[in-house]
Design an enzyme around this catalytic site. Structure first.
Site, mmCIF file in Angstrom:
data_model
loop_
_atom_site.group_PDB
_atom_site.id
_atom_site.type_symbol
_atom_site.label_atom_id
_atom_site.label_comp_id
_atom_site.label_asym_id
_atom_site.label_seq_id
_atom_site.Cartn_x
_atom_site.Cartn_y
_atom_site.Cartn_z
ATOM 1 N N LYS A 107 -8.724 -10.623 -9.266
ATOM 2 C CA LYS A 107 -9.716 -10.676 -7.737
ATOM 3 C C LYS A 107 -10.592 -9.558 -8.571
ATOM 4 O O LYS A 107 -10.081 -8.941 -8.461
ATOM 5 C CB LYS A 107 -8.657 -10.925 -6.561
ATOM 6 C CG LYS A 107 -9.708 -11.327 -5.418
ATOM 7 C CD LYS A 107 -7.711 -11.112 -4.405
ATOM 8 C CE LYS A 107 -8.522 -9.743 -3.563
ATOM 9 N NZ LYS A 107 -8.196 -9.994 -2.178
ATOM 10 N N LYS B 297 0.895 -0.911 -0.181
ATOM 11 C CA LYS B 297 0.082 0.315 -0.264
ATOM 12 C C LYS B 297 1.057 1.431 -0.107
ATOM 13 O O LYS B 297 0.829 1.863 -0.600
ATOM 14 C CB LYS B 297 -1.352 0.055 0.857
ATOM 15 C CG LYS B 297 -2.479 -1.589 1.268
ATOM 16 C CD LYS B 297 -2.919 -0.575 2.043
ATOM 17 C CE LYS B 297 -4.367 -1.808 1.685
ATOM 18 N NZ LYS B 297 -5.251 -1.928 2.635
ATOM 19 N N LYS C 147 -12.534 -4.304 -5.680
ATOM 20 C CA LYS C 147 -13.164 -3.028 -5.271
ATOM 21 C C LYS C 147 -11.951 -2.017 -6.039
ATOM 22 O O LYS C 147 -12.867 -0.901 -6.616
ATOM 23 C CB LYS C 147 -13.660 -1.763 -4.019
ATOM 24 C CG LYS C 147 -12.640 -1.906 -3.193
ATOM 25 C CD LYS C 147 -12.902 -2.043 -1.920
ATOM 26 C CE LYS C 147 -11.714 -2.046 -0.531
ATOM 27 N NZ LYS C 147 -11.649 -2.004 0.496
HETATM 28 P P1 AMP Z 1 -11.135 -6.011 0.689
HETATM 29 O O1 AMP Z 1 -12.456 -5.768 0.830
HETATM 30 O O2 AMP Z 1 -10.170 -5.963 0.416
HETATM 31 O O3 AMP Z 1 -11.030 -5.567 2.360
HETATM 32 O O4 AMP Z 1 -11.716 -7.672 1.786
HETATM 33 C C1 AMP Z 1 -12.829 -7.769 2.851
HETATM 34 C C2 AMP Z 1 -12.488 -9.109 2.497
HETATM 35 O O5 AMP Z 1 -13.607 -9.799 1.186
HETATM 36 C C3 AMP Z 1 -11.651 -9.906 3.182
HETATM 37 O O6 AMP Z 1 -11.213 -10.600 3.614
HETATM 38 C C4 AMP Z 1 -10.975 -10.676 1.406
HETATM 39 O O7 AMP Z 1 -10.210 -11.400 1.962
HETATM 40 C C5 AMP Z 1 -12.502 -10.878 0.737
HETATM 41 N N1 AMP Z 1 -12.232 -10.531 -0.266
HETATM 42 C C6 AMP Z 1 -12.314 -8.979 -0.796
HETATM 43 N N2 AMP Z 1 -12.168 -10.008 -2.575
HETATM 44 C C7 AMP Z 1 -12.375 -11.591 -2.899
HETATM 45 C C8 AMP Z 1 -12.588 -11.678 -4.008
HETATM 46 N N3 AMP Z 1 -12.884 -11.467 -4.906
HETATM 47 N N4 AMP Z 1 -12.976 -13.794 -3.615
HETATM 48 C C9 AMP Z 1 -13.338 -13.990 -2.548
HETATM 49 N N5 AMP Z 1 -12.842 -12.892 -1.168
HETATM 50 C C10 AMP Z 1 -12.717 -11.206 -1.062
#
Ligand code: AMP
Ligand code: TRP
Length: 335
Positions: A200, A117, A203
């Site tokens: 993946k 980051k 957002k």
């Molecule tokens: P984030 O949006 O990256 O803060 O992720 C929040 C939670 O969602 C975390 O526990 C990630 O591991 C899960 N997560 C985010 N994107 C994915 C994805 N494409 N597939 C599976 N899990 C995800």
């Protein structure tokens, strides 16, 4: 089972967007919902962590409430779990500081999420909060004496640090913290971008066309699925190497419909990608239609939503204040 007999789980999610996406749900929140049964679950909307990226106050407030409404609509039950906003329990900051005083500079510098980051924003522009983020996360976990922390693989290093800090404190100052185990969600589906099935769903993805947002309209989500990039050939078959697009859609269908991948493949034998994509769109849209409606309803009645969150914060506070009192006592802090 009484709360005492049950293992305690704690997890957190950042309120960084207006809507969670399908990856957040299938990769994290769905497991939170499942873990509520048979565990004493604490789920935290980590708004203070979200301050490590610059936010607009109106957005910040809206996104925090929207996250709470979605978690409830997705099945987090205030009767079964303690759902709360991190900043409403000031002990997170109190224990966060203690954790910072236990962490080596070199140790913190090795955190890969920090390195990723901060290199993105340029190390001169990165805020100190990004550096101390894992120590606040350690406080989130240790305050509640959590046994398990359900998280994705990317958070493993932060949980390792949390365990090291807890052990270090216990050794130096006497038994204070439960040593938590990461509960890595291996079986959880990893959902990929609809436009680029080799990366993946995220957002921060360049284009919104590949991201299914829970709060988006059914029409828009149906359209996104129908325009998902598919692969060469015309057979609906799970093959992540040769057919990443179709495999991703099969994963999504199966996770939401509960049907096995083989059963879905069989249903679409002899049919084309078009029929399959329409079916996936229906599954997704019908799954999230009532959830979106429920979240919007919760957001309409803000007083009720806040009252649920305040109750959660009261329950969290009761546990967290005990841990801070014990920590201070063991440190020799004058009372
Ligand atoms: P984030 O949006 O990256 O803060 O992720 C929040 C939670 O969602 C975390 O526990 C990630 O591991 C899960 N997560 C985010 N994107 C994915 C994805 N494409 N597939 C599976 N899990 C995800
Ligand atoms: N860092 C976690 C993430 O990015 C969010 C988080 C903050 C968290 N505090 C936590 C997760 C405590 C588990 C436990 O996904």
């Amino acid at each position: 089972m009484t709360a005492k007999a049950m293992k305690r789980v704690l997890s957190g999610i950042q309120p960084t967007s207006d809507s969670f996406h399908l990856g957040n749900y299938l990769g994290a929140v769905k497991q939170w919902v499942d873990l509520q049964d048979g565990h004493d679950a604490f789920y935290c909307i980590v708004d203070l962590h979200a301050l490590t990226i610059e936010t607009d106050p109106a957005h910040f407030r809206k996104r925090t409430l929207a996250s709470a409404a979605q978690l409830l609509a997705l099945g987090i039950s205030p009767e079964k779990s303690t759902l709360f906003i991190q900043s409403q329990v000031p002990q997170h900051n109190q224990l966060g500081w203690i954790m910072e005083c236990l962490t080596g500079f070199g140790e913190a510098s090795r955190m890969t999420q920090f390195k990723d980051k901060s290199s993105k924003s340029g190390s001169d522009r990165a805020v100190v909060g990004l550096f101390t983020y894992p120590m606040l996360q350690a406080a989130d976990i240790l305050l509640y004496q959590a046994d398990y922390v359900p998280v994705g693989e990317d958070q493993r290093q932060h949980i390792e640090l949390t365990r090291d800090l807890a052990q270090r404190f216990n050794t130096k100052y006497g038994q204070t913290f439960q040593i938590p185990d990461a509960y890595i969600l291996k079986t959880a589906a990893k959902i990929n971008d609809l436009q680029d099935a080799t990366s993946k769903m995220s957002k921060s993805s360049g284009s919104v066309a590949g991201v299914i947002e829970i709060m988006d309209t059914p029409e828009s989500n149906a359209k996104k699925i129908k325009s998902a990039t598919t692969d060469a050939g015309r057979e609906v078959r799970f093959d992540e190497k040769e057919k990443p697009g179709i495999s991703n859609l099969l994963t999504i269908h199966s996770a939401l419909s509960g049907q096995s991948i083989q059963a879905i493949e069989k249903d679409f034998e002899g049919k084309g990608y078009g029929d399959f994509k329409s079916a996936v769109a229906d599954v997704v849209v019908e799954y999230f239609r009532p959830i979106r409606a429920r979240a919007l309803e919760l957001l309409e009645d803000e007083a009720n939503l806040l009252s649920i969150l305040h109750d959660g914060a009261d329950k969290a506070h009761a546990v967290a204040s005990q841990t801070v009192a014990q920590t201070y006592a063991n440190l020799g802090v004058v009372k």
